[in-house]
Design an enzyme around this catalytic site. Structure first.
Site, short mmCIF file in Angstrom:
data_model
loop_
_atom_site.label_atom_id
_atom_site.label_comp_id
_atom_site.label_asym_id
_atom_site.label_seq_id
_atom_site.Cartn_x
_atom_site.Cartn_y
_atom_site.Cartn_z
N HIS A 122 0.87 -1.19 0.00
CA HIS A 122 0.00 0.00 0.00
C HIS A 122 0.91 1.24 0.00
O HIS A 122 2.02 1.20 0.52
CB HIS A 122 -0.84 -0.05 1.28
N ASP A 199 3.18 -4.63 7.60
CA ASP A 199 1.94 -3.88 7.51
C ASP A 199 0.80 -4.86 7.79
O ASP A 199 0.42 -5.66 6.94
CB ASP A 199 1.82 -3.28 6.09
N GLN A 202 -4.49 -5.17 7.05
CA GLN A 202 -5.55 -6.08 6.62
C GLN A 202 -5.51 -7.40 7.40
O GLN A 202 -6.54 -7.89 7.85
CB GLN A 202 -5.42 -6.37 5.11
N LYS A 225 -10.19 -0.24 10.45
CA LYS A 225 -10.49 -1.49 9.74
C LYS A 225 -10.81 -2.61 10.74
O LYS A 225 -11.30 -3.67 10.37
CB LYS A 225 -9.31 -1.92 8.88
N CYS A 364 -4.80 2.51 -3.67
CA CYS A 364 -3.51 3.01 -3.12
C CYS A 364 -2.40 1.99 -3.34
O CYS A 364 -1.52 1.82 -2.48
CB CYS A 364 -3.62 3.35 -1.63
N1 PLP Z 1 -1.81 -0.61 4.45
C1 PLP Z 1 -2.82 -1.33 3.94
C2 PLP Z 1 -2.56 -2.73 3.46
C3 PLP Z 1 -4.11 -0.79 3.86
O1 PLP Z 1 -5.09 -1.50 3.33
C4 PLP Z 1 -4.32 0.54 4.33
C5 PLP Z 1 -5.65 1.18 4.25
O2 PLP Z 1 -6.29 1.22 3.24
C6 PLP Z 1 -3.24 1.24 4.86
C7 PLP Z 1 -2.01 0.64 4.91
C8 PLP Z 1 -3.38 2.65 5.38
O3 PLP Z 1 -3.92 2.61 6.65
P1 PLP Z 1 -4.46 3.91 7.39
O4 PLP Z 1 -5.81 4.19 6.82
O5 PLP Z 1 -4.52 3.49 8.82
O6 PLP Z 1 -3.50 4.98 7.21
#
Ligand code: PLP
Length: 406
Positions: A122, A199, A202, A225, A364
Site C-alpha cells: 500500500h 503492515d 488487513q 479497519k 492506493c
Molecule cells: N496498508 C494497507 C494494506 C491498507 O489496506 C491501508 C488502508 O487502506 C493502509 C495501509 C493505510 O492505513 P491507514 O488508513 O490506517 O493509514
C-alpha cells in the site's frame, strides 16, 4: 462457530437501506462498520469520563488516563506482544510507517543502503521510503509477486544484499487478499540481522496475529479497519528497535524536562507520542479489539474463509469476469475486472444502486496495478458480519451490470 445473525444485530448501520435496498456492505478493506459496544464506549468516554490524559490530578483525568492506558495492554494481548511497553499508539498505519521512517530509518540509513519491499505494498508502506530515496539516496529494492499474486518469501530473501537495512512487507494484500509468509521472511532476515517491518492493516482484521511467533520487529495495525474508530491505531515495536528510534514529533507528553538549553524525553513508548493523543479514538479501539477477541479470532478467520471460498466459487463461475490474483494463501478480499466495456467505477456505481458497497480504483497500490497491467479493479472485501446471501446479492448486481454494458 460464529452466529452471524447475532453478530449483525450488534451493528446498527447494517439495518439501514441504501438507494431503497438493504445495505450490502462489502467495502471492509477500506473501513469496517462499528459494533454497538464501540459506539457505546465512545459515547460514554465523551459523555461521562472525558478529560485530557496524563496531565491532571483530578478525578476525570485519572479515569480518562486509566481507560486510555489500559488499551496498551489490550493491543499487546491482541498481537501477543510480550509487553504493553512495546505498543506505540498512532492514528493508523500511515502514521506508523512514517514513525518508522523518520524515527529510525532516517537516522540509520545512508546513501546506497537498501530497503526491500514488495510490489504489492500500500502507498502507506511505499511513500515514506520514497522520502528517504529522494532525501538521502536510499535505494528501494522491489520484489514482484508471482503471476498468481502470491509472494515467495525466498524471493524477498534473495533480494537481500550486504546493503539491506530493512525489509518492509504487507502481511495481507488489500487488493489481492494474498497472505504473505511473514514468519519465513523474518526467520531468513534474522540470519542477516535485518529487521522486518510488517503492515498488518488487513491481516489483523481477518486472522489471529502473534508478533512473538512471527519474529518481526515492527507490526502496524489500524483501528478503523478493526471495527474501531478512524484516527486510531498502534504499532508493536520490538524493544531493540525502539531503543534505536528517535521521536519524529515533539511536544507535550513525550518529554520529562524542558529547559532553555535542553530537554529530556519521557520513557518509551510515550517518547513517541507527542501532544494530546486521540484519547477517545484509542479507547474505542480498545473496545473494538476486546469485542473481536470475545467473538474469537479463530472463529472470525473460519467464517471469512467460508465467505472467501463461496465468493471465489460464485465469481469464478462468471465467464465475463476476471478474478485478479489466485494465491493459494489468501484472505476474504476478492478483486476483479469485467471483461467487457464496464470500468470498475461504472461497476461500483451500478452496484451502489442495488445497495452493494464495493471499492473501485487503484486501492492506493499503483505499483501493483502496473505490475498486473490494469489501471483499476473492483474489490469486494468481506468482514465478520457478511453472509453468503450477500455474495449472491453481489453476483446478481454484477449480472445486471454485465447486461447493461455488454
Ligand atoms: N496498508 C494497507 C494494506 C491498507 O489496506 C491501508 C488502508 O487502506 C493502509 C495501509 C493505510 O492505513 P491507514 O488508513 O490506517 O493509514
Amino acid at each position: 462457530m460464529l452466529d452471524v445473525d447475532h453478530i449483525r444485530s450488534q451493528f446498527p448501520i447494517l439495518s439501514r437501506q441504501v438507494n431503497g435496498k438493504p445495505l450490502c456492505y462489502l467495502d471492509n478493506g477500506a473501513s469496517a462498520q462499528k459494533p454497538r459496544v464501540v459506539l457505546d464506549t465512545i459515547q460514554r468516554a465523551y459523555a461521562e469520563d472525558y478529560a485530557n490524559v496524563h496531565r491532571g490530578l483530578h478525578t476525570l483525568s485519572t479515569i480518562s488516563t486509566e481507560n486510555y492506558e489500559a488499551v496498551r495492554g489490550i493491543v499487546a494481548r491482541f498481537l501477543n506482544a510480550p509487553s504493553e511497553r512495546d505498543i506505540v499508539f498512532t492514528t493508523g498505519t500511515t502514521e506508523a510507517f512514517n514513525l518508522l521512517s523518520y524515527g529510525w530509518a532516517a537516522q540509520h540509513l545512508r546513501a546506497g543502503d537498501e530497503i526491500v519491499l514488495s510490489v504489492m505494498e500500500h502507498h502507506a508502506n511505499i511513500v515514506p521510503w520514497h522520502f528517504l530515496r529522494e532525501r538521502q539516496g536510499v535505494k528501494l529494492v522491489w520484489v514482484d509477486t508471482a503471476p498468481d499474486g502470491s509472494l515467495d518469501p525466498q524471493a524477498v530473501l534473495d533480494a537481500v544484499t550486504d546493503r539491506t537495512k530493512l525489509i518492509t512487507i504487507t502481511h495481507m494484500s488489500n487488493v489481492l487478499g494474498t497472505v504473505v509468509d511473514v514468519k519465513a521472511i523474518c526467520r531468513g532476515a534474522a540470519a542477516h540481522g535485518i529487521p522486518v517491518a510488517v503492515d498488518g492493516s488487513q491481516a489483523a482484521v481477518h486472522m489471529p496475529v502473534d508478533v512473538a511467533d512471527l519474529g518481526c520487529r515492527f507490526y502496524a495495525i489500524t483501528g478503523h479497519k478493526l471495527y474501531g474508530p478512524s484516527g486510531s491505531g498502534a504499532a508493536y515495536i520490538h524493544p531493540d528497535l525502539m531503543a534505536e528510534m528517535r521521536p519524529f514529533m515533539g511536544g507535550g507528553d513525550m518529554i520529562r524536562e524542558v529547559g532553555k538549553d535542553g530537554i529530556t524525553y519521557n520513557d518509551p513508548p510515550m517518547k513517541f507520542e507527542a501532544g494530546t493523543p486521540g484519547i477517545v479514538q484509542t479507547i474505542g479501539l480498545g473496545a473494538a479489539l476486546e469485542w473481536m477477541m470475545d467473538v474469537g479470532m479463530d472463529d472470525i478467520a473460519s467464517h471469512e474463509a467460508g465467505l472467501r471460498d463461496y465468493a471465489l466459487d460464485r465469481l469464478g463461475g462468471l465467464n465475463w469476469l476476471t478474478i485478479q490474483g489466485h494465491a493459494p494463501e489468501r484472505g476474504a478480499i476478492v478483486s476483479f475486472t469485467l471483461n467487457g466495456a464496464a470500468h470498475p467505477h461504472d461497476v461500483s456505481t451500478v452496484l451502489d444502486k442495488k445497495g452493494v458497497a464495493v471499492r473501485a480504483g487503484h486501492h492506493c497500490c499503483q505499483p501493483l496495478m502496473r505490475h498486473m497491467g490494469v489501471s483499476a479493479t473492483s474489490r469486494a472485501s468481506f468482514g465478520v458480519y457478511n453472509t453468503t446471501a450477500e455474495v449472491d446479492t453481489l453476483v446478481d448486481a454484477l449480472e445486471l451490470c454485465h447486461d447493461l454494458f455488454d
